[in-house]
Motif scaffolding. Structure first.
Motif, mmCIF file in Angstrom:
data_model
loop_
_atom_site.group_PDB
_atom_site.id
_atom_site.type_symbol
_atom_site.label_atom_id
_atom_site.label_comp_id
_atom_site.label_asym_id
_atom_site.label_seq_id
_atom_site.Cartn_x
_atom_site.Cartn_y
_atom_site.Cartn_z
ATOM 1 N N GLU A 190 121.712 -58.135 52.746
ATOM 2 C CA GLU A 190 120.888 -57.489 51.744
ATOM 3 C C GLU A 190 121.747 -56.553 50.895
ATOM 4 O O GLU A 190 122.692 -55.946 51.397
ATOM 5 N N ALA A 191 121.413 -56.439 49.628
ATOM 6 C CA ALA A 191 122.148 -55.535 48.748
ATOM 7 C C ALA A 191 122.110 -54.127 49.317
ATOM 8 O O ALA A 191 121.054 -53.640 49.686
ATOM 9 N N GLY A 192 123.258 -53.514 49.432
ATOM 10 C CA GLY A 192 123.329 -52.147 49.929
ATOM 11 C C GLY A 192 123.509 -52.028 51.428
ATOM 12 O O GLY A 192 123.645 -50.934 51.950
ATOM 13 N N MET A 223 126.031 -53.025 53.318
ATOM 14 C CA MET A 223 127.399 -52.828 53.792
ATOM 15 C C MET A 223 127.738 -51.336 53.873
ATOM 16 O O MET A 223 127.635 -50.618 52.891
ATOM 17 N N MET A 257 133.816 -60.206 48.480
ATOM 18 C CA MET A 257 132.379 -60.027 48.328
ATOM 19 C C MET A 257 131.913 -60.701 47.044
ATOM 20 O O MET A 257 132.532 -60.552 46.006
ATOM 21 N N ASP A 258 130.828 -61.460 47.143
ATOM 22 C CA ASP A 258 130.224 -62.080 45.967
ATOM 23 C C ASP A 258 128.751 -61.747 45.946
ATOM 24 O O ASP A 258 128.103 -61.702 46.981
ATOM 25 N N THR A 259 128.225 -61.534 44.740
ATOM 26 C CA THR A 259 126.806 -61.218 44.620
ATOM 27 C C THR A 259 126.067 -62.422 44.067
ATOM 28 O O THR A 259 126.477 -62.996 43.066
ATOM 29 N N PHE A 274 119.060 -59.195 44.768
ATOM 30 C CA PHE A 274 120.389 -59.728 45.008
ATOM 31 C C PHE A 274 120.793 -59.732 46.480
ATOM 32 O O PHE A 274 120.280 -58.960 47.282
ATOM 33 N N ASN A 287 124.371 -60.206 48.925
ATOM 34 C CA ASN A 287 125.830 -60.204 48.910
ATOM 35 C C ASN A 287 126.370 -61.147 49.965
ATOM 36 O O ASN A 287 125.869 -61.192 51.085
ATOM 37 N N PHE A 320 129.683 -61.986 52.065
ATOM 38 C CA PHE A 320 130.994 -61.489 52.468
ATOM 39 C C PHE A 320 131.709 -62.625 53.181
ATOM 40 O O PHE A 320 131.174 -63.173 54.139
ATOM 41 N N ASP A 370 131.533 -47.694 51.809
ATOM 42 C CA ASP A 370 130.536 -47.324 50.819
ATOM 43 C C ASP A 370 130.553 -45.799 50.711
ATOM 44 O O ASP A 370 130.580 -45.115 51.729
ATOM 45 N N ASN A 390 132.299 -54.617 43.261
ATOM 46 C CA ASN A 390 132.496 -55.960 42.723
ATOM 47 C C ASN A 390 133.531 -55.946 41.620
ATOM 48 O O ASN A 390 133.783 -54.913 41.017
ATOM 49 N N PHE A 437 124.442 -54.815 40.302
ATOM 50 C CA PHE A 437 123.385 -55.554 40.982
ATOM 51 C C PHE A 437 123.580 -55.691 42.485
ATOM 52 O O PHE A 437 122.655 -55.964 43.210
ATOM 53 N N SER A 438 124.801 -55.556 42.946
ATOM 54 C CA SER A 438 125.066 -55.795 44.364
ATOM 55 C C SER A 438 124.428 -54.746 45.257
ATOM 56 O O SER A 438 124.258 -54.957 46.439
ATOM 57 N N GLY A 439 124.072 -53.602 44.659
ATOM 58 C CA GLY A 439 123.453 -52.552 45.457
ATOM 59 C C GLY A 439 124.476 -51.743 46.218
ATOM 60 O O GLY A 439 124.148 -50.750 46.851
ATOM 61 N N GLU A 440 125.725 -52.182 46.177
ATOM 62 C CA GLU A 440 126.753 -51.435 46.896
ATOM 63 C C GLU A 440 127.296 -50.312 46.020
ATOM 64 O O GLU A 440 127.872 -49.364 46.515
#
Lengths: 235, 225
Positions: A27-29, A31, A40-42, A63, A65, A67, B162, B181, B189-192
């Motif tokens: 899930e986004a966020g 990590m 990493m790819d989204t 989105f 991710n 890994f 993070d 990214n 958009f990745s939220g990271e």
């Protein structure tokens, strides 16, 4: 893939070791930290259009991710959830599981992710129009706010909707209010869910809605002050 | 001074046994209980990152403008300190080394430790975290707190964290804040969002949970202020 869920149950966190060529979808966020050698790819969650629908109507991130370990040696990654609580995993092997919004954390390759129509009652209960359905041969990781309990539903069972985390698709949901509108508001039980069918369900020992309801009462005076100000201006 | 940590990791609280004529600095509001003869004063830190301006900077970093100083006086004393959020406390003994601390992770330190406010520059402003770093120098004890448990990573080469999960790291590491990214759209958009890339050989401590993410999850359902 080697995985270890540490700091159970309050701060459960997923520590994964990806072998060369392996990947994990999260899930986004999710990590927290990882080896600098992982890529990493989204991507869109379940394709663009379902992804969009899900984002706007299901209350989850659009989105996902990916890994992946493109090196020749094992690499580590740490995944977590936004709420404090337990994390568990399911090896699907042909089984299916439906996740409530916010529960999903990660899945491995071989898992099929689908959106499932949850119905207007679910949306009305603040749970979104769509649910996540995971199937296939992979492994799924999901989490809860608080501890996790499992119940084997035999015929029918009633749960508070805010405490339901996941259920097997053999179970049909009927979201309604506990004893009419007035009863529902006054009892503080909110939306109850009458489950019918056979299968396993996962419950969380606390609900975010419960915490929000408590905090709201603590903030109450702000709204009252605001209304008072409005009244003064009108006069 | 002797330190005892109780209720680890979910509700950690630090019980400090102070000898006579000892002093401890702590984040304002961290005191839970103490011996009645402890003398408490409030201070704005002096030196770099101190004074009124430093205090203002600290406030911007999500930290209190003030710090509390506890002095035991003529006899031994007991002091209980606790952070605001549920989680663990990490004691770290400095001995000539330098530690970089995410400002909201600072709980307390002995007076022989010098705490400075270091500003990493504009990049961190975009990261959405209150990325004001404190640097701790000298020798003595520093107490750090976290949202969730704390795990230690021995960085050897490259490691990514993070920004919302960093508690502290040893200064000997090379670090840069960058987007997770390659592309801006992907990073958004990745939220990271933003991550910290560490290079070298030293330790970094991470917290298992992100206070900002939990805050948004709950705060998003609360009526606006």
């Amino acid at each position: 893939m080697k995985y270890d869920i540490r700091y159970k149950p309050s701060f459960a966190t997923l520590f994964l070791t990806l072998q060369p060529g392996e990947q994990i979808f999260a899930e986004a966020g999710a990590m927290a930290s990882m080896s600098g050698k992982l890529s990493m790819d989204t991507t869109f969650f379940g394709g663009l259009i379902p992804g969009l629908l899900k984002s706007f109507l299901g209350g989850e991130s659009l989105f996902l991710n990916e890994f992946s370990n493109k090196t020749q040696s094992p690499q580590e990654i740490v995944l977590t959830q936004s709420s404090v609580g337990d994390i568990t995993q399911i090896q699907l092997n042909g089984r299916e599981i439906c996740l409530q919004p916010g529960a999903y954390i990660a899945h491995t390759r071989g898992t099929k992710v689908q959106l499932r129509w949850a119905g207007f009652a679910s949306w009305f209960a603040g749970e979104g129009l769509f649910k996540l359905k995971l199937s296939g041969k992979g492994m799924v990781f999901f989490g809860a706010y608080g501890g996790l309990s499992t119940v084997e539903v035999q015929d029918s069972f009633v749960v508070d909707n805010g405490h339901l985390v996941a259920y097997e698709p053999g179970i049909k949901m009927n979201i309604g209010m506990s004893g009419g509108l007035l009863g529902s508001v006054t009892s503080g039980e909110g939306f109850i869910n009458r489950l019918e069918g056979r299968g396993k369900i996962y419950l969380q020992s606390r609900s975010v809605d419960g915490l929000v309801r408590f905090l709201r009462t603590q903030l109450g005076y702000v709204t009252e002050l605001f209304l008072l100000t409005l009244c003064c201006f009108n006069l | 001074m002797k330190l005892e940590l109780l209720h680890q990791p979910d509700s950690a609280i630090a019980k400090v046994h102070m000898g006579p004529q000892e002093e401890l600095l702590a984040e304002a509001g961290a005191m839970v209980a103490m011996s009645s003869h402890i003398n408490v004063s409030t201070t704005l830190r002096k030196g770099k990152g101190g004074g009124v301006f430093g205090g203002l900077k600290r406030m911007m970093g999500g930290e209190s403008l003030f710090m509390s100083v506890f002095r035991s006086g003529s006899s031994a004393a007991e002091l209980y300190l606790a952070p605001k959020l549920m989680g663990d406390i990490l004691p770290y003994t400095l001995s000539g080394t330098e530690l970089v601390i995410q400002s909201s992770s600072y709980l307390a330190s002995t007076p022989s430790v010098q705490i400075d406010l270091g500003f990493t520059g504009f990049k961190s402003l975009f990261s959405g975290e209150s990325l004001f770093w404190l640097t701790a120098n000298g020798s003595g004890l520093v107490m750090l707190n976290a949202f969730g448990s704390i795990y230690e990573i021995e960085v050897d080469g490259d490691y990514v964290v993070d920004t919302g999960h960093i508690v502290a790291f040893e200064r000997s590491l090379d670090y840069s804040i960058s987007k997770a990214n390659k592309s801006w759209a992907g990073a958004f958009f990745s939220g990271e969002g933003f991550v910290c890339q560490f290079r070298g050989r030293a330790k970094v401590w991470c917290q298992t949970h992100n206070p900002g993410a939990f805050g948004r999850k709950v705060g998003g359902k609360l009526p606006p202020r």
